[in-house]
Design an enzyme around this catalytic site. Structure first.
Site, PDB file in Angstrom:
ATOM      1  N   LYS A  14      86.672  30.300  55.735  1.00 19.11           N
ATOM      2  CA  LYS A  14      85.917  29.161  55.290  1.00 19.11           C
ATOM      3  C   LYS A  14      86.563  28.658  53.745  1.00 19.11           C
ATOM      4  O   LYS A  14      86.361  27.478  53.760  1.00 19.11           O
ATOM      5  CB  LYS A  14      84.590  29.434  54.926  1.00 19.11           C
ATOM      6  CG  LYS A  14      83.755  29.962  56.322  1.00 19.11           C
ATOM      7  CD  LYS A  14      82.414  30.269  56.069  1.00 19.11           C
ATOM      8  CE  LYS A  14      82.164  31.565  55.494  1.00 19.11           C
ATOM      9  NZ  LYS A  14      82.699  32.695  56.090  1.00 19.11           N
ATOM     10  N   GLY A  38      83.517  36.526  50.150  1.00 25.42           N
ATOM     11  CA  GLY A  38      84.957  36.657  49.588  1.00 25.42           C
ATOM     12  C   GLY A  38      85.729  35.468  50.091  1.00 25.42           C
ATOM     13  O   GLY A  38      86.251  35.882  51.288  1.00 25.42           O
TER      14      GLY A  38
HETATM   15  P1  IMP Z   1      75.181  42.345  52.522  1.00 31.12           P
HETATM   16  O1  IMP Z   1      75.106  41.055  52.553  1.00 31.12           O
HETATM   17  O2  IMP Z   1      76.071  42.993  51.527  1.00 31.12           O
HETATM   18  O3  IMP Z   1      73.642  42.884  52.531  1.00 31.12           O
HETATM   19  O4  IMP Z   1      75.758  43.197  53.765  1.00 31.12           O
HETATM   20  C1  IMP Z   1      75.176  42.914  54.950  1.00 31.12           C
HETATM   21  C2  IMP Z   1      76.296  42.602  56.129  1.00 31.12           C
HETATM   22  O5  IMP Z   1      76.811  41.414  56.171  1.00 31.12           O
HETATM   23  C3  IMP Z   1      77.123  43.885  56.062  1.00 31.12           C
HETATM   24  O6  IMP Z   1      77.511  44.152  57.526  1.00 31.12           O
HETATM   25  C4  IMP Z   1      78.323  43.114  55.447  1.00 31.12           C
HETATM   26  O7  IMP Z   1      79.530  43.611  55.891  1.00 31.12           O
HETATM   27  C5  IMP Z   1      78.143  41.864  56.154  1.00 31.12           C
HETATM   28  N1  IMP Z   1      78.680  40.732  55.050  1.00 31.12           N
HETATM   29  C6  IMP Z   1      78.183  40.363  53.908  1.00 31.12           C
HETATM   30  N2  IMP Z   1      78.900  39.324  53.452  1.00 31.12           N
HETATM   31  C7  IMP Z   1      80.144  39.254  54.243  1.00 31.12           C
HETATM   32  C8  IMP Z   1      81.133  38.391  53.979  1.00 31.12           C
HETATM   33  O8  IMP Z   1      81.275  37.505  53.250  1.00 31.12           O
HETATM   34  N3  IMP Z   1      82.305  38.408  55.127  1.00 31.12           N
HETATM   35  C9  IMP Z   1      81.748  39.435  56.253  1.00 31.12           C
HETATM   36  N4  IMP Z   1      80.696  40.402  56.228  1.00 31.12           N
HETATM   37  C10 IMP Z   1      79.784  40.219  55.143  1.00 31.12           C
END
Ligand code: IMP
Length: 423
Positions: A14, A38
């Site tokens: 994105k 990221g």
């Molecule tokens: P959190 O958002 O850090 O709480 O993570 C929750 C889930 O979302 C996990 O499986 C992370 O790996 C995934 N996740 C969060 N942000 C991203 C991203 O930007 N890219 C891919 N996966 C994400």
């Protein structure tokens, strides 16, 4: 207002796409998530990963907004801004980024609690990015959190210290070995001072007024549809609304004002963290795609799980977001494979399912793959849709027919110029 969002489990590319099209907009506003994102962008042959900063930051003249639906960690944000400054000192970050007063704060104890829950076997391990995102949103929903605008109130320091002490003591009572509370507070307040260099705004008023004045705006989503808190593969999701509807609620803009909805998807699937992944590839082919596509988390460095393109999941994502245009990325990674697969439907207990739906468990889902002839040509330097390999054209037409939306852009590599506008 146009919207860009991810259609799979994140990391679709994105950031690069937004960086490219931000030249068409006056404003780029992020509507959800925080430093868990990221968004990688290549500039001057170097790569930078944006976490909380909107991806319009490289485009001169674009105003970037950290929207109300986001959660902002001052400590992380300070590091990100300093990193951006060392990457490109010409960007006047403070001038081109404003922050919604209603965006919620991520506190150091949120991050510690996130790690604690991930590591303690009495909780479900989600595989989070360990940035405290879920904790900040949970406290928001509990109505116990503080927001960016609270920084300006005279009792902010007292209120924060009260919360930090309370949550710190709770963590201590769980037997956690923690950094000292003094150090956490010192870093946090230092970062809050840094944050004050930015303008805190009534984002809804600013954005709606701007639209009324005829300005153009792009809403930037983070994470992706299948990580949405309500419609994703719960509980292995993030804690925010990642959908087109989240752009409206996260920015305070009426759905009537939405124009194009760009859905970004990879030509295959990846996932970091735990949870269902129907088309996951477990053999060497998966490893080959991982290496070729450099599929390692831009935020955490974790190897991403790899799978074939999943049409039932994509149809679901196109449906719930009302996607109008598809942006397909990383087709170049599939170059050189004799054949490539697409999952056309699932079989679940002898039933054929062509659109993903809520509650099923991994073991029950049998992905049914259709193999298509691959393309040999390295397409990373192609800049014209008509010269693309026939097999890739067939693959794209197949997707358009199945999804009933056009593939408007085809990204052919990480570089800024490596994208073809399809007509
Ligand atoms: P959190 O958002 O850090 O709480 O993570 C929750 C889930 O979302 C996990 O499986 C992370 O790996 C995934 N996740 C969060 N942000 C991203 C991203 O930007 N890219 C891919 N996966 C994400």
């Amino acid at each position: 207002m146009d919207i860009v969002l991810g259609l799979q489990w994140g990391d679709e590319g994105k950031g690069k796409f937004i960086d490219l099209i931000s030249q068409n907009y006056d404003i780029v506003a992020r509507f959800n998530g925080g430093a868990n994102a990221g968004h990688s962008i290549e500039r001057y042959g170097k790569r930078i990963t944006l976490k909380s900063l909107p991806s319009g930051i490289f485009m001169k003249g674009v105003q970037n907004v950290i929207g109300t639906g986001m959660v902002l960690d001052p400590v992380n944000f300070k590091k990100e801004v300093l990193n951006l400054r060392s990457f490109d000192e010409t960007i006047q970050v403070e001038k081109h980024v404003s922050i919604s007063k209603k965006a919620h704060l991520v506190l150091p104890t949120h991050q510690l609690m996130d790690v604690f829950m991930e590591e303690n076997s009495s909780y479900t391990a989600i595989g989070t990015t360990r940035n405290g995102i879920g904790q900040a949103y949970a406290n928001k929903i509990l109505r116990q959190n503080l927001r960016v605008g609270d920084i300006l109130s005279p009792d902010f320091t007292d209120r924060i210290i009260h919360i930090l002490e309370r949550d710190y003591n709770q963590l201590l009572s769980y037997g956690q070995i923690l950094p000292s509370l003094e150090k956490l507070c010192e870093d946090f307040f230092d970062a809050v001072e840094f944050l004050k260099r930015f303008e805190f705004i009534e984002a809804e008023i600013f954005l709606n007024n701007s639209l009324s004045e005829g300005k153009t705006m792009l809403a930037e989503g983070a994470q992706a549809t299948l990580l949405d808190i309500d419609h994703g593969t719960y509980p292995y999701v993030t804690s925010s609304t990642t959908l087109a509807a989240g752009a409206c609620s996260g920015l305070g803009i009426s759905p009537k004002k939405v124009g194009e909805i760009y859905g970004v998807a990879k030509a295959y699937c990846t996932r970091v963290g735990n949870g269902i992944f129907p088309t996951e590839i477990f053999n060497d082919l998966g490893e080959e795609i991982r290496q070729k596509g450099n599929e390692f988390g831009s935020n955490t460095g974790r190897p991403r799980r790899i799978g074939w393109l999943d049409l039932p999941a994509l149809k679901y994502a196109v449906m719930i977001n009302g996607v109008t245009q598809l942006v397909l990325t990383k087709a170049d990674v599939l170059s050189g494979f004799e054949s490539v697969a697409v999952c056309t439907h699932y079989e679940i207990q002898n039933q054929q399912i062509s659109v993903m739906h809520g509650l099923f468990i991994d073991d029950e889902v049998q992905p049914v793959l259709q193999w298509m002839k691959g393309w040999d040509e390295d397409i990373s330097n192609y800049d014209d849709a008509s010269s693309l390999p026939e097999q890739l054209k067939n693959y794209l037409s197949f997707l358009e027919k199945e999804l009933k939306i056009p593939v408007s852009y085809l990204s052919t590599g990480p570089g800024r110029e490596q994208i073809i506008k399809m007509d």
